[in-house]
Design an enzyme around this catalytic site. Sequence first.
Site, PDB file in Angstrom:
ATOM      1  N   HIS A 113      13.596  14.690 -14.313  1.00 12.33           N
ATOM      2  CA  HIS A 113      14.991  15.149 -14.314  1.00 12.33           C
ATOM      3  C   HIS A 113      15.144  16.655 -14.497  1.00 12.33           C
ATOM      4  O   HIS A 113      16.057  17.130 -15.180  1.00 12.33           O
ATOM      5  CB  HIS A 113      15.796  14.414 -15.382  1.00 12.33           C
ATOM      6  CG  HIS A 113      16.001  12.953 -15.128  1.00 12.33           C
ATOM      7  ND1 HIS A 113      16.059  12.428 -13.856  1.00 12.33           N
ATOM      8  CD2 HIS A 113      16.166  11.900 -15.987  1.00 12.33           C
ATOM      9  CE1 HIS A 113      16.253  11.121 -13.936  1.00 12.33           C
ATOM     10  NE2 HIS A 113      16.320  10.774 -15.209  1.00 12.33           N
ATOM     11  N   HIS A 187      23.793  10.862 -14.047  1.00 13.36           N
ATOM     12  CA  HIS A 187      23.099   9.866 -14.879  1.00 13.36           C
ATOM     13  C   HIS A 187      24.070   9.135 -15.815  1.00 13.36           C
ATOM     14  O   HIS A 187      23.756   8.930 -16.990  1.00 13.36           O
ATOM     15  CB  HIS A 187      22.004  10.559 -15.689  1.00 13.36           C
ATOM     16  CG  HIS A 187      20.852   9.682 -16.068  1.00 13.36           C
ATOM     17  ND1 HIS A 187      20.974   8.575 -16.870  1.00 13.36           N
ATOM     18  CD2 HIS A 187      19.534   9.762 -15.743  1.00 13.36           C
ATOM     19  CE1 HIS A 187      19.795   8.021 -17.051  1.00 13.36           C
ATOM     20  NE2 HIS A 187      18.890   8.720 -16.364  1.00 13.36           N
ATOM     21  N   GLU A 337      21.867   5.657 -10.165  1.00 11.24           N
ATOM     22  CA  GLU A 337      21.660   7.066  -9.841  1.00 11.24           C
ATOM     23  C   GLU A 337      21.317   7.204  -8.357  1.00 11.24           C
ATOM     24  O   GLU A 337      20.195   6.925  -7.946  1.00 11.24           O
ATOM     25  CB  GLU A 337      20.533   7.630 -10.693  1.00 11.24           C
ATOM     26  CG  GLU A 337      20.718   7.452 -12.183  1.00 11.24           C
ATOM     27  CD  GLU A 337      19.400   7.509 -12.932  1.00 11.24           C
ATOM     28  OE1 GLU A 337      18.728   8.566 -12.864  1.00 11.24           O
ATOM     29  OE2 GLU A 337      19.023   6.504 -13.559  1.00 11.24           O
TER      30      GLU A 337
END
Length: 375
Positions: A113, A187, A337
């Site tokens: 991420h 997210h 996501e």
Amino acid sequence: MTPTPEPTVTQIPWGQTPAGQPVTLYTLHSAGLQVRISTYGGVIVGVDAPDRRGELADITLGHDTLSPYLSRDTSPYFGALIGRYGNRIARGKFELDGQEYSLTCNNGANALHGGPHGFDQQLWHAEPSTSSAGASLSLSRVSEDGEEGYPGRLTVTVTYTLTPDHTLRIDYAAQTDRPTILNLTNHTYWNLGGGERDVLDHLLSVQADQYTPTDETQIPTGELADVTGTPFDLRQPTLLGDALAVPHEQFERAGGFDHNFVLNPSADEGVGVGLLEADGVGNLRVVATLQHPASGRRLSVSTTEPGIQVYSGNFLDGSIRGKGGQAYGHRWSVCLETQHFPDSPNQPHFPPTRLEPGQTYQSSTIYAFSVDNAE
């Protein structure tokens, strides 16, 4: 007949970053829905949506104040804007034009991420606006060349729009001055029951004939596996509790769903990931639906992206207390996501994530809220 109020955007001060920069919390209002967004991390702090009786509840996990969002220990990406690269990159390494780049690893041996100081840990410049299309908030920032190890000076704009027809649209755009890789997503942890219990009573459907299995470190093996006959077959609405109860090696590795689904393209894109456009972006189409029969709330997801990561709150264990002091237990949410595939820079047959100077990265995802009135 009472006219529908015009879309509005309101704002309040919401604390400071560790560096002392002021943070603002914006609220988008449109047709009875509200979405709260922080300039810190581009976080969707809350979404208030009605059930079949018209009662509003916040259907996302998160916190009431800024402070817990400043630490991943108390906010494991709750509602966050993710970049530069959503999901995992193996060993934090990739090559572009023969040059190897090393990223900051923050998930064991892998980068996750965007790294420890990814987009979710940055302050964004905000521009609110309203129009007939709804209430909007555009967030922008410049990610400098070398940030977290990624090449290129990247200019990013992410626009959230809450529309009068009960949708939250997220439009991503970016430009770079050097070849780079990019995979932006959001997210948000969804719980359509209002966050008071787990999501095992939710129905989930995902329009995907294939998914990408992972190794022990949750890096894709490269296989595009058929979902048929497995708990990954979510092509029809499936009770999450039933799916997760099926023994499967992939669940043993990940603790449940934490997998990328290879989304079926729309009819005019053909079938199979290889027939997506050269840049790996397809048409905007409905790819997933989450339903909560007890409240009647329904969430439909449309996207231009080729994949979606389904995460079933595997690592929530009750140690994090969120809104109203609620302890977030195991499987207290599901994340949806939209994305390009994990580790795509190291998997040549996956849709590409390369961005060139002179190109504009564009991606759109729509979350549509509705209610099933039949009890």
